[in-house]
Scaffold this motif. Structure first.
Motif, short mmCIF file in Angstrom:
data_model
loop_
_atom_site.label_atom_id
_atom_site.label_comp_id
_atom_site.label_asym_id
_atom_site.label_seq_id
_atom_site.Cartn_x
_atom_site.Cartn_y
_atom_site.Cartn_z
N PRO A 1 0.84 -1.21 0.00
CA PRO A 1 0.00 0.00 0.00
C PRO A 1 0.87 1.25 0.00
O PRO A 1 1.91 1.30 0.68
N ARG A 2 0.46 2.24 -0.76
CA ARG A 2 1.29 3.41 -0.95
C ARG A 2 1.36 4.27 0.31
O ARG A 2 0.36 4.44 1.03
N SER A 3 2.53 4.81 0.55
CA SER A 3 2.76 5.75 1.65
C SER A 3 3.92 6.64 1.25
O SER A 3 4.65 6.35 0.31
N GLY A 4 4.09 7.72 1.97
CA GLY A 4 5.22 8.59 1.67
C GLY A 4 4.94 9.56 0.54
O GLY A 4 3.81 9.67 0.04
N PRO A 5 5.97 10.26 0.09
CA PRO A 5 5.78 11.30 -0.92
C PRO A 5 5.50 10.73 -2.31
O PRO A 5 5.76 9.56 -2.58
N VAL A 6 4.97 11.58 -3.17
CA VAL A 6 4.70 11.21 -4.56
C VAL A 6 5.94 11.51 -5.39
O VAL A 6 6.31 12.67 -5.60
N ARG A 7 6.60 10.45 -5.86
CA ARG A 7 7.79 10.60 -6.70
C ARG A 7 7.50 10.28 -8.16
O ARG A 7 8.20 10.76 -9.05
N ARG A 8 6.48 9.46 -8.39
CA ARG A 8 6.16 9.05 -9.76
C ARG A 8 4.64 9.05 -9.95
O ARG A 8 3.91 8.50 -9.13
N LEU A 9 4.19 9.64 -11.04
CA LEU A 9 2.77 9.79 -11.31
C LEU A 9 2.44 9.18 -12.66
O LEU A 9 3.19 9.33 -13.62
N LEU A 10 1.32 8.46 -12.72
CA LEU A 10 0.89 7.79 -13.95
C LEU A 10 -0.37 8.45 -14.49
O LEU A 10 -1.33 8.65 -13.75
N VAL A 11 -0.36 8.77 -15.77
CA VAL A 11 -1.55 9.31 -16.45
C VAL A 11 -2.02 8.25 -17.43
O VAL A 11 -1.33 7.93 -18.39
N LEU A 12 -3.21 7.72 -17.19
CA LEU A 12 -3.75 6.64 -18.02
C LEU A 12 -5.24 6.89 -18.18
O LEU A 12 -6.04 6.56 -17.31
N LEU A 13 -5.63 7.48 -19.30
CA LEU A 13 -7.01 7.91 -19.52
C LEU A 13 -7.65 7.19 -20.69
O LEU A 13 -8.45 7.74 -21.44
N GLY A 14 -7.30 5.93 -20.85
CA GLY A 14 -7.90 5.12 -21.91
C GLY A 14 -7.06 5.11 -23.15
O GLY A 14 -6.33 6.07 -23.45
N GLY A 15 -7.16 4.03 -23.90
CA GLY A 15 -6.36 3.89 -25.11
C GLY A 15 -6.72 4.88 -26.19
O GLY A 15 -5.90 5.21 -27.04
N MET A 16 -7.97 5.37 -26.18
CA MET A 16 -8.43 6.26 -27.25
C MET A 16 -8.42 7.73 -26.81
O MET A 16 -7.80 8.57 -27.44
N ASP A 17 -9.10 8.05 -25.68
CA ASP A 17 -9.12 9.42 -25.13
C ASP A 17 -9.44 10.43 -26.22
O ASP A 17 -8.63 11.31 -26.56
N ALA A 18 -10.66 10.31 -26.77
CA ALA A 18 -11.04 11.10 -27.94
C ALA A 18 -10.92 12.60 -27.73
O ALA A 18 -10.65 13.36 -28.67
N ASN A 19 -11.10 13.09 -26.48
CA ASN A 19 -11.07 14.53 -26.21
C ASN A 19 -9.73 15.01 -25.65
O ASN A 19 -9.63 16.14 -25.18
N ASN A 20 -8.72 14.16 -25.69
CA ASN A 20 -7.38 14.49 -25.22
C ASN A 20 -7.38 15.09 -23.81
O ASN A 20 -6.79 16.15 -23.56
N VAL A 21 -8.05 14.43 -22.89
CA VAL A 21 -7.98 14.84 -21.49
C VAL A 21 -6.56 14.61 -20.98
O VAL A 21 -6.11 15.28 -20.04
N THR A 22 -5.83 13.72 -21.63
CA THR A 22 -4.43 13.48 -21.27
C THR A 22 -3.62 14.76 -21.30
O THR A 22 -2.82 15.04 -20.40
N GLY A 23 -3.85 15.57 -22.33
CA GLY A 23 -3.12 16.83 -22.45
C GLY A 23 -3.41 17.77 -21.30
O GLY A 23 -2.50 18.43 -20.76
N ARG A 24 -4.69 17.85 -20.87
CA ARG A 24 -5.05 18.70 -19.74
C ARG A 24 -4.44 18.18 -18.44
O ARG A 24 -4.04 18.95 -17.57
N ALA A 25 -4.37 16.84 -18.30
CA ALA A 25 -3.78 16.26 -17.11
C ALA A 25 -2.30 16.62 -17.01
O ALA A 25 -1.79 16.95 -15.93
N ILE A 26 -1.59 16.56 -18.14
CA ILE A 26 -0.16 16.92 -18.14
C ILE A 26 0.01 18.39 -17.77
O ILE A 26 0.92 18.76 -17.01
N GLU A 27 -0.88 19.23 -18.30
CA GLU A 27 -0.83 20.66 -17.97
C GLU A 27 -1.05 20.87 -16.48
O GLU A 27 -0.38 21.68 -15.84
N ALA A 28 -2.00 20.13 -15.89
CA ALA A 28 -2.30 20.26 -14.47
C ALA A 28 -1.11 19.83 -13.62
O ALA A 28 -0.77 20.48 -12.61
N ILE A 29 -0.45 18.74 -14.00
CA ILE A 29 0.72 18.29 -13.25
C ILE A 29 1.81 19.35 -13.27
O ILE A 29 2.50 19.58 -12.27
#
Length: 509
Positions: free
Chosen positions: A179-207
């Protein structure tokens, strides 16, 4: 065993239906089944993936372009049914047909009964089905009640994430994660293989707006058909801590090493839970809304209370999770407790079990049983491992068929023998069960399927039979596991030891 699967994948539909069906197909293939996919829509990368795993594909005419959750009109369902029947050959030559498709419902399923003995419907929306088994892996407090009156009374209804159809690498990676504990050192963005509206791009911007952004490595996973693939590849080329994975086969490993994820609802939810990866979960399709809300209430998902997924909103919620290690730990532990990664085995074993039938042995089975019982691997697992003569077997077999307190059953799959089960109803300590597989049967799970079918027959034909007992040789590991999986409790363990021969001369010396 021959099994057909009807599922589609496209940018608008997503890849989830095909991916979870492929996980099930691979599990069934490992148990000796032959798999064929029926697809009206399929991306080139998924087509290659299905073929790479050794499965056939029949391409069907394209269906109507409707909302992803909309049922197809009756005319469209009928057209697809006729094309599917033609691909499958029309006659009931298929042991199972699996359908995972929001557009197809009872009219299609009823028509396809002509091609398959049994039908498994995979659903998320509590729709009506004409099926033998209904599978809905989503987490709801009233999961079974959602399908009351919507499937035949005799149908088996499988619900909940313990049946999530995950690939084997998720279960294997689970052994090495905590189970995860401690600081966040690595973050995964996984919004589906297709992601027709490119929410992935907004997630990267937010990070990128996080104060800790410079200290976080970010893995981003997209499919080959992602609409903003070129843009994301250019972005990754300029940011050394941004790692882009296109059509990755290492999702389990990426989940295992991440501390936090931004993910969509759907099948990937259970992948992340299995590996204890706390997730900021986003609703990217209407059918995900209810599932995500239930996950938030149950404590295994963090779901924003706003439907807005602009970069500012994402950054605010992401910061809340990064700053709260206690909450991330709770999400991680709750998710791992909910999903153990063995869903494919549970569903595949049930399908295999239902495909095995048993019948009472007859005089014409005598020669076959004699040959099977004398096979080296069967004798090795028996209490008496010596060869049996034809005369001894014939005498025993004749008595077994005539004895009122003995049941001898032959198990079959597709008309071919699987194994033999014997019940002695008047054994001293209960109803003694003895089981062996025919030497030619190498399908994984056949023993469990045969034992379950035999137990069901006994419960139906001899409802007053005493409790079952099984005597297993100490070194027969396979049988010990078989009976333990079937719910038998180990009651007594018997130890044996041979003393050395006493020699007076040696003793006196």
């Amino acid at each position: 065993m021959r099994i057909a699967i009807r599922a589609d994948a496209a940018v608008a539909l997503g890849s989830g239906h095909v991916m979870r069906c492929l996980a099930l197909a691979n599990g069934l293939q490992a148990r000796g089944a032959h798999l064929t996919f029926l697809c009206a829509a399929l991306t080139p990368s998924l087509e290659q993936l299905i073929h790479a795993h050794g499965h056939e594909i029949f391409r069907l005419p394209a269906g109507p372009e409707l909302a992803t959750e909309a049922s197809w009109p009756l005319q469209a369902q009928d057209a697809d049914a006729q094309a599917s029947l033609q691909a499958l050959g029309g006659s009931p030559a298929w042991d199972w047909l699996v359908v995972d498709h929001y557009g197809l419902g009872p009219p299609w399923e009823t028509a396809l009964r002509a091609a398959a003995y049994r039908l498994l419907a995979i659903d998320d929306l509590a729709r009506a089905h004409n099926c033998d088994v209904l599978l809905d892996v989503n987490h709801f407090e009233d999961a079974q009640a959602r399908y009351h009156g919507r499937v035949p009374a005799a149908a088996v209804v499988l619900t909940g994430p313990r049946h999530a159809l995950l690939r084997p690498e998720f279960e294997s990676n689970r052994r090495d994660v905590q189970p995860r504990s401690g600081p966040v050192r690595r973050l995964l963005v996984l919004l589906g293989g297709m992601d027709a509206n490119n929410v992935t791009g907004r997630a990267i911007e937010a990070i990128g707006r996080l104060p800790q952004a410079r200290d976080i490595d970010v893995d981003v996973v997209i499919g080959t058909a992602h609409p903003a693939r070129a843009q994301l590849e250019s972005l990754a080329a300029t940011q050394p801590r941004l790692h882009l994975h296109v059509q990755s086969n290492e999702i389990a490993a990426l989940c295992a090493r991440a501390d936090l994820a931004i993910g969509a609802g759907g099948g990937a939810t259970w992948e992340r839970c299995c590996l204890g990866l706390p997730t900021l979960a986003l609703c990217l399709a209407p059918n995900q809304r209810e599932v995500l809300a239930a996950g938030a209430r149950a404590g295994f998902l963090y779901v924003p209370d706003s439907e807005s997924i602009d970069a500012d909103t994402l950054a605010a919620h992401l910061q809340a999770l990064v700053d709260n290690s206690g909450l991330r730990g709770l999400l991680s532990r709750t998710g791992m407790a909910l999903v153990d990664g063995q869903g494919v085995s549970r569903v595949a074993d049930l399908m295999l079990r239902q495909a095995v039938t048993v019948r009472p042995a007859t005089a014409s089975d005598s020669a076959a049983l004699w040959a099977w019982r004398n096979a080296p691997r069967v004798r090795l697992a028996s209490r008496d491992s010596s060869p049996i003569s034809a005369e001894s077997h014939h005498a025993w077999f004749t008595c077994a068929l005539a004895a009122p307190d003995r049941v001898l059953l032959v198990g079959e799959r597709d008309g071919q023998p699987v194994g033999v089960v014997r019940f002695d109803l008047s054994a001293q300590d209960g109803t003694e069960v003895s089981i062996y597989l025919v030497p030619e049967d190498n399908a994984r799970g056949s023993g469990s399927a045969l034992l379950a079918a035999a137990e069901a027959w006994l419960a139906r034909e001899h409802p007053q039979a005493p409790a079952l007992v099984a005597h297993v040789m100490g070194d027969n590991t396979a049988s010990h596991k078989l009976f333990e999986r079937a719910g038998y409790a180990r009651v007594i363990t018997c130890y044996s030891k041979e003393l050395p021969t006493w020699n007076p001369q040696t003793a006196s010396a």
